[in-house]
Design a protein around this motif. Structure first.
Motif, PDB file in Angstrom:
ATOM      1  N   TYR A 281       0.825  -1.209   0.000  1.00  0.00           N
ATOM      2  CA  TYR A 281       0.000   0.000   0.000  1.00  0.00           C
ATOM      3  C   TYR A 281       0.862   1.263   0.000  1.00  0.00           C
ATOM      4  O   TYR A 281       1.994   1.264   0.486  1.00  0.00           O
ATOM      5  CB  TYR A 281      -0.896   0.026   1.242  1.00  0.00           C
ATOM      6  CG  TYR A 281      -1.667  -1.243   1.494  1.00  0.00           C
ATOM      7  CD1 TYR A 281      -2.631  -1.693   0.598  1.00  0.00           C
ATOM      8  CD2 TYR A 281      -1.428  -2.004   2.635  1.00  0.00           C
ATOM      9  CE1 TYR A 281      -3.336  -2.869   0.829  1.00  0.00           C
ATOM     10  CE2 TYR A 281      -2.135  -3.178   2.881  1.00  0.00           C
ATOM     11  CZ  TYR A 281      -3.085  -3.609   1.978  1.00  0.00           C
ATOM     12  OH  TYR A 281      -3.773  -4.775   2.219  1.00  0.00           O
TER      13      TYR A 281
ATOM     14  N   PRO B 277       1.041   5.435   5.186  1.00  0.00           N
ATOM     15  CA  PRO B 277       0.061   6.192   5.969  1.00  0.00           C
ATOM     16  C   PRO B 277       0.345   7.687   5.938  1.00  0.00           C
ATOM     17  O   PRO B 277       1.492   8.114   5.755  1.00  0.00           O
ATOM     18  CB  PRO B 277       0.234   5.630   7.385  1.00  0.00           C
ATOM     19  CG  PRO B 277       1.635   5.120   7.421  1.00  0.00           C
ATOM     20  CD  PRO B 277       1.925   4.614   6.047  1.00  0.00           C
TER      21      PRO B 277
ATOM     22  N   ASP C 123      -2.425   9.886  10.522  1.00  0.00           N
ATOM     23  CA  ASP C 123      -2.847   8.547  10.933  1.00  0.00           C
ATOM     24  C   ASP C 123      -1.977   7.973  12.048  1.00  0.00           C
ATOM     25  O   ASP C 123      -2.327   6.947  12.628  1.00  0.00           O
ATOM     26  CB  ASP C 123      -2.788   7.577   9.738  1.00  0.00           C
ATOM     27  CG  ASP C 123      -3.769   7.957   8.643  1.00  0.00           C
ATOM     28  OD1 ASP C 123      -4.757   8.633   8.947  1.00  0.00           O
ATOM     29  OD2 ASP C 123      -3.514   7.569   7.486  1.00  0.00           O
TER      30      ASP C 123
ATOM     31  N   SER D 112       4.840   0.737   9.143  1.00  0.00           N
ATOM     32  CA  SER D 112       5.449   0.907   7.817  1.00  0.00           C
ATOM     33  C   SER D 112       5.890  -0.415   7.214  1.00  0.00           C
ATOM     34  O   SER D 112       5.710  -0.654   6.017  1.00  0.00           O
ATOM     35  CB  SER D 112       6.649   1.860   7.912  1.00  0.00           C
ATOM     36  OG  SER D 112       6.225   3.152   8.276  1.00  0.00           O
TER      37      SER D 112
ATOM     38  N   VAL E 114       2.841  -2.301   5.967  1.00  0.00           N
ATOM     39  CA  VAL E 114       2.296  -1.632   4.779  1.00  0.00           C
ATOM     40  C   VAL E 114       3.148  -1.940   3.549  1.00  0.00           C
ATOM     41  O   VAL E 114       2.625  -2.189   2.460  1.00  0.00           O
ATOM     42  CB  VAL E 114       2.225  -0.108   5.023  1.00  0.00           C
ATOM     43  CG1 VAL E 114       2.041   0.655   3.708  1.00  0.00           C
ATOM     44  CG2 VAL E 114       1.094   0.225   5.985  1.00  0.00           C
TER      45      VAL E 114
ATOM     46  N   THR F 149      -4.806   3.406   6.301  1.00  0.00           N
ATOM     47  CA  THR F 149      -3.924   3.354   5.134  1.00  0.00           C
ATOM     48  C   THR F 149      -4.555   2.559   3.994  1.00  0.00           C
ATOM     49  O   THR F 149      -4.525   2.972   2.833  1.00  0.00           O
ATOM     50  CB  THR F 149      -2.577   2.729   5.522  1.00  0.00           C
ATOM     51  OG1 THR F 149      -1.967   3.518   6.550  1.00  0.00           O
ATOM     52  CG2 THR F 149      -1.649   2.633   4.332  1.00  0.00           C
TER      53      THR F 149
END
Length: 309
Positions: free
Chosen positions: A64, A67, A71, A90, A93, A125
């Motif tokens: 993804y 963020p 967030d 992180s 993600v 996210t």
């Protein structure tokens, strides 16, 4: 890792395994080697290795965009997440590995709600990427926590989700994030189903386990996954245990203490299973390591089914 002075996660895992072997010897006493119940451990060991074999898939649609700054706060407060918590968010993600174990051992007197804050940040996210989130609370505690979390707009029980997805009544669009909170409270077949399904559907499965809570029936399995998958995340201070939750750690510690491994069926099978797990772990590590070096190009969900290994 940094907090406890280890150069990397692999060094920390080796130190933990060494401590577990020492604790195993101390807990079982001087007859540990002679009286170790290896035949009784083999079924548990097989089950753990079989689950690990299912957990090495990739889901490219679940890498993804990161963020937003807004967030990364605890709930609606002005308290920003610590660097350690932000790093966990992180890494999850950015990873395209389908199964993501997250173990949390919280110090509630220091920072409340880190577990929920991580799930909230991940959900926000994913939504910003125009993708979906489904929460599976696997215990009463997880269900109660979900009622106050942002991450649980859509939720279902494990049995209901498996039935509806299996029948085709519900669909999992590529890129979906499934959050299973208190994942060790799933039964073993449910855990296997969710693990197998993640790569097959190009989705991401977040398995959250609270190390400070009483273990659920699948704690050995979630521990085996977290100990073996190099990209798994840990937040907090590891609780001390006399004996590991997983048969992988216990049997590995036992065989590691033998100067000569007996040449019988049980010991041969145990050694073969441990060898298989080591091979899987090395292959998965090679598969996951380049993720941090990949460019920011995102693959279309329709171009990669996410299957691997």
């Amino acid at each position: 890792v940094d907090q406890h002075g280890f150069p990397d996660a692999a060094a920390m895992r080796e130190a933990v395994k060494a401590a577990e072997r020492a604790a195993l010897r101390e807990a079982l006493g001087p007859d540990a080697i002679i009286g170790y119940p290896l035949p009784g451990e083999l079924h548990r060991l097989r089950t753990e290795v079989e689950l690990i074999e299912l957990a090495g898939g990739r889901s490219p649609a679940t890498v993804y965009d990161g963020p937003k700054e807004s967030d990364l706060y605890y709930g609606n407060s002005s308290m920003r997440m610590s660097a350690q918590v932000q790093a966990v968010v992180s890494r999850i993600v950015d990873s395209d590995m389908s199964v993501q174990p997250l173990r949390v051992h919280e110090h509630w007197e220091v920072i409340p709600g880190e577990r929920r804050a991580i799930m909230d940040a991940l959900a926000k996210t994913v939504w910003r990427n125009d993708l979906k989130v489904l929460t599976i609370p696997a215990s009463q505690t997880a269900a109660a926590q979900a009622r106050s979390g942002i991450y649980c707009r859509k939720q279902a029980g494990a049995a209901e989700a498996i039935t509806r997805f299996g029948s085709g009544e519900w669909k999992l669009p590529p890129g979906t994030l499934l959050i299973v909170d208190d994942a060790d409270h799933l039964d073993s077949e449910q855990l296997r189903w969710f693990t197998r399904n993640a790569a097959a559907t190009n989705t991401k499965l977040l398995l959250v386990t609270d190390e400070a809570a009483a273990p659920g029936p699948s704690r050995a399995l979630t521990t085996a996954l977290a100990d073996t998958l190099s990209w798994s995340q840990y937040l907090g201070t590891a609780p001390s245990r006399e004996v590991s939750d997983s048969a992988l750690a216990r049997v590995g510690g036992y065989l590691g203490e033998l100067s000569v491994v007996p040449d019988d069926e049980a010991h041969r099978e145990a050694a073969a299973l441990l060898g298989r797990c080591a091979t899987l772990s090395a292959g998965y590590r090679d598969l996951a390591t380049p993720i941090a070096l990949r460019d920011n190009e995102r693959q279309s969900p329709s171009r990669d089914s996410g299957l691997s290994l």
